[in-house]
Design a protein around this motif. Structure first.
Motif, PDB file in Angstrom:
ATOM      1  N   GLN A  83      -4.445   6.676 -13.152  1.00  0.00           N
ATOM      2  CA  GLN A  83      -5.060   6.806 -12.016  1.00  0.00           C
ATOM      3  C   GLN A  83      -5.734   5.664 -11.261  1.00  0.00           C
ATOM      4  O   GLN A  83      -6.203   5.695 -10.262  1.00  0.00           O
ATOM      5  N   GLY A  84      -6.039   4.567 -12.130  1.00  0.00           N
ATOM      6  CA  GLY A  84      -6.320   3.553 -11.737  1.00  0.00           C
ATOM      7  C   GLY A  84      -8.126   3.158 -11.828  1.00  0.00           C
ATOM      8  O   GLY A  84      -8.602   2.377 -11.222  1.00  0.00           O
ATOM      9  N   HIS A  85      -8.598   4.024 -12.581  1.00  0.00           N
ATOM     10  CA  HIS A  85     -10.038   3.694 -12.959  1.00  0.00           C
ATOM     11  C   HIS A  85     -10.487   2.408 -13.375  1.00  0.00           C
ATOM     12  O   HIS A  85     -11.333   1.827 -12.671  1.00  0.00           O
ATOM     13  N   VAL A  86      -9.813   1.704 -14.306  1.00  0.00           N
ATOM     14  CA  VAL A  86     -10.263   0.469 -14.899  1.00  0.00           C
ATOM     15  C   VAL A  86      -9.984  -0.737 -13.657  1.00  0.00           C
ATOM     16  O   VAL A  86     -10.896  -1.198 -13.711  1.00  0.00           O
ATOM     17  N   GLU A  87      -8.899  -0.811 -13.237  1.00  0.00           N
ATOM     18  CA  GLU A  87      -8.748  -1.725 -12.124  1.00  0.00           C
ATOM     19  C   GLU A  87      -9.678  -1.573 -11.045  1.00  0.00           C
ATOM     20  O   GLU A  87     -10.487  -2.400 -10.427  1.00  0.00           O
ATOM     21  N   ARG A  88      -9.915  -0.499 -10.562  1.00  0.00           N
ATOM     22  CA  ARG A  88     -11.128  -0.082  -9.347  1.00  0.00           C
ATOM     23  C   ARG A  88     -12.569  -0.510  -9.866  1.00  0.00           C
ATOM     24  O   ARG A  88     -13.305  -1.193  -8.939  1.00  0.00           O
ATOM     25  N   GLN A  89     -13.011  -0.414 -11.127  1.00  0.00           N
ATOM     26  CA  GLN A  89     -14.196  -0.694 -11.544  1.00  0.00           C
ATOM     27  C   GLN A  89     -14.276  -2.472 -11.774  1.00  0.00           C
ATOM     28  O   GLN A  89     -15.033  -2.941 -11.033  1.00  0.00           O
ATOM     29  N   ARG A 113      -2.738   3.920  -6.342  1.00  0.00           N
ATOM     30  CA  ARG A 113      -2.450   3.378  -5.188  1.00  0.00           C
ATOM     31  C   ARG A 113      -3.380   3.826  -3.895  1.00  0.00           C
ATOM     32  O   ARG A 113      -4.267   3.254  -3.169  1.00  0.00           O
ATOM     33  N   ALA A 114      -3.405   5.231  -3.916  1.00  0.00           N
ATOM     34  CA  ALA A 114      -4.111   6.037  -2.849  1.00  0.00           C
ATOM     35  C   ALA A 114      -5.531   5.756  -3.171  1.00  0.00           C
ATOM     36  O   ALA A 114      -6.541   5.584  -2.367  1.00  0.00           O
ATOM     37  N   ASN A 115      -5.906   5.755  -4.527  1.00  0.00           N
ATOM     38  CA  ASN A 115      -7.380   5.795  -4.939  1.00  0.00           C
ATOM     39  C   ASN A 115      -7.931   4.496  -4.667  1.00  0.00           C
ATOM     40  O   ASN A 115      -8.897   4.274  -4.017  1.00  0.00           O
ATOM     41  N   ALA A 119     -10.934   3.320  -1.913  1.00  0.00           N
ATOM     42  CA  ALA A 119     -12.124   2.705  -2.601  1.00  0.00           C
ATOM     43  C   ALA A 119     -11.912   1.014  -1.702  1.00  0.00           C
ATOM     44  O   ALA A 119     -13.082   0.301  -2.244  1.00  0.00           O
ATOM     45  N   ASN A 120     -11.073   0.912  -0.936  1.00  0.00           N
ATOM     46  CA  ASN A 120     -10.780  -0.457  -0.178  1.00  0.00           C
ATOM     47  C   ASN A 120     -11.030  -1.477  -1.372  1.00  0.00           C
ATOM     48  O   ASN A 120     -11.557  -2.662  -1.026  1.00  0.00           O
ATOM     49  N   ALA A 121      -9.884  -1.464  -2.468  1.00  0.00           N
ATOM     50  CA  ALA A 121     -10.011  -2.170  -3.486  1.00  0.00           C
ATOM     51  C   ALA A 121      -8.507  -2.966  -3.425  1.00  0.00           C
ATOM     52  O   ALA A 121      -7.427  -2.198  -3.499  1.00  0.00           O
TER      53      ALA A 121
END
Length: 323
Positions: A83-89, A113-115, A119-121
């Motif tokens: 779900q993308g937690h690592v790359e968003r951090q 991708r939606a997450n 998060a504007n990441a």
């Protein structure tokens, strides 16, 4: 979203099955919360890895990277991103100028991708298989990544030898690899004493703390059969026990930090929501202490590990040789 395959085609049947298993985040909390939803559990794990309950394993890793090179690094590759937690951090803290994340499940990539958009990441997502990373394709040029990360994903890889060889090709000569992984028995085939300890911890809990969201009372845990594990996800813990031994043969190990999870990851599954109030605090602390005591006494092996590794120097053995 880009779709790549390496030397062989992506296993479309497996990708579709992973869509059904991992594609809907609600599936994994339908019956209750998991152990990592509890701040006390996260703090305990962080302390075991970084030495500080307030410092996450990812923060610890990048603090090590900062001692050898300035950050942000140029490019980071996140494997099995979910779900993308690592790359968003990574994006949040500005640790990399460019982030590329991959997963085999197209459905979970849409969630990630939606997450990221929310998060504007600025993160690029690619459907790719860890068993055959598309080395040499656009975006996957040899030597183009400063960091590769595998967090709770590499235990789904069947061809670890090819994965590690591909990562070595993708990393720059001074590149780093970070793993935060389940490294316990393949297909969760726990030894009998581990299952017995799980049930002993569950048995000390009052009924109100063993209740799942659908009203069932959790009890009588057992080791799943290999067939049961495969039925849910054919890639699940397929070669988890080989992750660390093979890593030693391919990379120079900078830090290795085993940590807990052998019991509480299973014991608290689907019932963690019951431990969020003050009345349950003493029980949760007792569970954490009991697991730690068993580790320290040598009666239980830690099933999780964080490892910081880097590309071998010229003086090191070649990736295919024993170390």
């Amino acid at each position: 979203m880009l779709n790549y395959h390496g030397s062989r085609e992506i296993d479309r049947l497996l990708a579709e099955q992973l869509d059904s298993v991992w594609g809907d985040p609600a599936t994994w909390v339908a019956n209750g919360l998991q152990w990592t939803h509890l701040p006390e559990v996260s703090a305990s794990m962080h302390a075991q890895v970084s030495g500080d309950p307030s410092v996450t394993p990812l923060e610890w890793f990048f603090s090590v990277v900062k001692t050898t090179q300035p950050t942000p690094v140029a490019r980071v590759l996140v494997l099995g991103c979910g779900q993308g937690h690592v790359e968003r951090q990574i994006a949040k803290y500005g640790w990399a100028r460019e982030i590329l994340a991959t997963d085999l499940s197209a459905k979970v990539l849409e969630v990630a991708r939606a997450n990221a958009v929310a998060a504007n990441a600025p993160i690029k997502y690619v459907q790719a298989d860890m068993n055959c990373l598309p080395v040499g394709h656009p975006g996957f040029e040899p030597g183009s990544f400063d960091v590769v990360l595998g967090v709770s994903c590499v235990h789904h890889c069947a061809d670890l030898e090819n994965l590690y060889a591909s990562i070595l090709k993708l990393l720059s000569p001074s590149g780093w690899l970070f793993l935060d992984e389940y490294v316990g028995p393949d297909r969760f085939q726990y030894p009998n004493n581990q299952v017995r300890f799980m049930n002993q911890l569950l048995d000390i809990l009052p009924e109100r703390l063993r209740k799942t969201r659908d009203g069932r009372i959790k009890g009588n845990l057992w080791r799943p059969s290999v067939e049961e594990v495969i039925e849910v996800d054919p890639s699940e813990a397929i070669r988890s026990f080989d992750i660390l031994p093979l890593l030693d043969r391919h990379f120079d190990i900078y830090e290795r930090r085993p940590y807990g999870g052998a019991l509480l990851r299973v014991v608290l599954a689907d019932i963690a929501q019951n431990f969020k109030d003050k009345a349950s605090e003493a029980y949760l602390h007792s569970l954490l202490q009991a697991e730690d005591d068993l580790f320290r006494a040598g009666r239980l092996q830690r099933d999780l590990a964080c490892v910081i590794a880097h590309v071998p120097t010229a003086a090191s053995a070649s990736p295919t040789e024993g170390r």
